[in-house]
Design an enzyme around this catalytic site. Sequence first.
Site, PDB file in Angstrom:
ATOM      1  N   TYR A 117       0.803  -1.253   0.148  1.00 12.93           N
ATOM      2  CA  TYR A 117       0.011   0.018   0.136  1.00 12.93           C
ATOM      3  C   TYR A 117       1.216   0.841   0.108  1.00 12.93           C
ATOM      4  CZ  TYR A 117      -5.043  -0.067   0.183  1.00 12.93           C
ATOM      5  OH  TYR A 117      -6.390   0.184  -0.096  1.00 12.93           O
ATOM      6  N   GLU A 150      -0.354   4.900  -0.772  1.00 14.51           N
ATOM      7  CA  GLU A 150      -0.801   5.851  -0.956  1.00 14.51           C
ATOM      8  C   GLU A 150      -0.258   7.070  -0.394  1.00 14.51           C
ATOM      9  OE1 GLU A 150      -4.472   6.299   1.991  1.00 14.51           O
ATOM     10  OE2 GLU A 150      -5.702   4.709   0.482  1.00 14.51           O
ATOM     11  N   ASP A 158      -6.875  13.823 -24.765  1.00 13.37           N
ATOM     12  CA  ASP A 158      -6.908  12.551 -24.699  1.00 13.37           C
ATOM     13  C   ASP A 158      -5.737  11.673 -25.953  1.00 13.37           C
ATOM     14  OD1 ASP A 158      -7.050  10.051 -24.339  1.00 13.37           O
ATOM     15  OD2 ASP A 158      -9.349  10.624 -23.940  1.00 13.37           O
ATOM     16  N   THR A 170      -3.663   5.870 -21.723  1.00 17.43           N
ATOM     17  CA  THR A 170      -3.457   4.537 -21.300  1.00 17.43           C
ATOM     18  C   THR A 170      -1.734   4.423 -21.810  1.00 17.43           C
ATOM     19  OG1 THR A 170      -4.474   4.020 -24.253  1.00 17.43           O
ATOM     20  CG2 THR A 170      -5.824   3.219 -21.814  1.00 17.43           C
ATOM     21  N   LYS A 190      -2.538  -0.361 -25.628  1.00 13.54           N
ATOM     22  CA  LYS A 190      -2.476  -0.093 -27.290  1.00 13.54           C
ATOM     23  C   LYS A 190      -1.180   0.111 -27.518  1.00 13.54           C
ATOM     24  CE  LYS A 190      -6.730   2.504 -26.517  1.00 13.54           C
ATOM     25  NZ  LYS A 190      -7.251   2.670 -24.991  1.00 13.54           N
ATOM     26  N   ARG A 192      -1.746  -2.347 -18.566  1.00 13.43           N
ATOM     27  CA  ARG A 192      -2.974  -1.714 -18.935  1.00 13.43           C
ATOM     28  C   ARG A 192      -2.817  -0.435 -17.723  1.00 13.43           C
ATOM     29  NH1 ARG A 192      -6.742  -3.648 -22.197  1.00 13.43           N
ATOM     30  NH2 ARG A 192      -7.911  -2.090 -21.533  1.00 13.43           N
TER      31      ARG A 192
END
Length: 432
Positions: free
Chosen positions: A64, A66, A210, A236, A239, A245
């Site tokens: 974790y 954060e 984008d 992203t 692609k 991903r």
Amino acid sequence: MTAVTPDTFYGPSFSSLLERDPDIAGLLVSELDRQRAGLQLIASENQTSPAVLAALGSTLSNKYAEGYPDARYYGGCAEVDKVEKLAIERATSLFQADHANVQPHSGASANLAVYGAFLKPGETILAMSLDHGGHLTHGFKVSFSGKWFNAVHYGVRTDTEDIDYDQMEQLAKEHRPKMICAGGSAIPRLIDFERIRAICDEVGAIMWVDAAHFIGLVAGKVIPSPVPYADVVSFTTHKVLRGPRGGAIVCKDKHAKTIDRAVFPMMQGGPLMHCVAAKAVNFAECATPAYQAYAQQVLDNASALAAGLDELGIRPITGGTDTHLSLHDLRGVGVNGRDAEARCDAAGIVLNKNAIPFDPEKPNIASGIRVGSPSVTTQGMGVEQMQTVAQLIHRAVTETDGTSEHAVAKEIRGQITDLLVSYPAYPDPTAG
């Protein structure tokens, strides 16, 4: 084609999965077999490297983290801080950007953060219409973006089928949007970032690009970059980029704190540190001459595939492509997109139905298909093979019925198998 076994591809860790959960283990192998057995022409898909997959399957998934490097909300983050710093450094270097945030879980998450950074609920965004090539997260009613914000949409010209920049400018002056978005999911031509920057400056709007679909071509230095023009660029990491991903954002220095706060704590919690590591691996891969050569081949293959389909009566929208994808009008061969997708799938060709500009069909039927070259290029195919692929698509669309037992579908699958002997996806590392 040499069979891939758990030992030759997945490595020692697969034995544990096979023992503990043979159902999932079997599905992992069968999905790998599926990817290796057909032509993967989904424009938004690719085959990421074993090095990226290794990072994804690492113990970083346990941590974790954060917050951000050197400012975490948990202890024990010394090593993951190094990972994220590397990913940020590599992203800013690769895209020549002032600042990068590598934490977004997906492209949609990155886009959500852009909205959170610059817009309040009810404020106006100007973006490309979904049925002309835009994206769900660009202000459409089924998405958070259409539910929370006032979206106005521009489209393409009827004569060129390319972006109508005059309409964009007119709508910008009329509606005075807080932000203007460029980019989408089915835009085959280059985008005029300089023109959009001028429109944004004229109306005082944030310029957001984008770049999810084409950012890999930017990384490969084969198309112009939006980074010098845009306030913020989301994308992203799969692609054409060929990474895991996930999502990422680069922006001007003046927006760095705003973007970071929008990603965390505003939009998501702890980052997926195994995925951040995989992004770092991918960014390093994309900074190589080999990747630049790959990106150029992606362009060459997409252009050749579009031209090959055109010669066979499956017309490319805009007359061709400048990117990794082409959008095709099927009306000339009398087949709709839904049926074409099903017929191709039954023949071992994976692509997707897609609406075309001014489409008379409903989106779930569509009059077009979208094809992309990233995956087959990763497998080593070139322009010559694209001619063969175009012929196989045409035969599947026009001569089969959508069932895998159709004689022509079987024949096409056999031809694909023969082709993939020389151009396999994830070749067996033990094969000579």
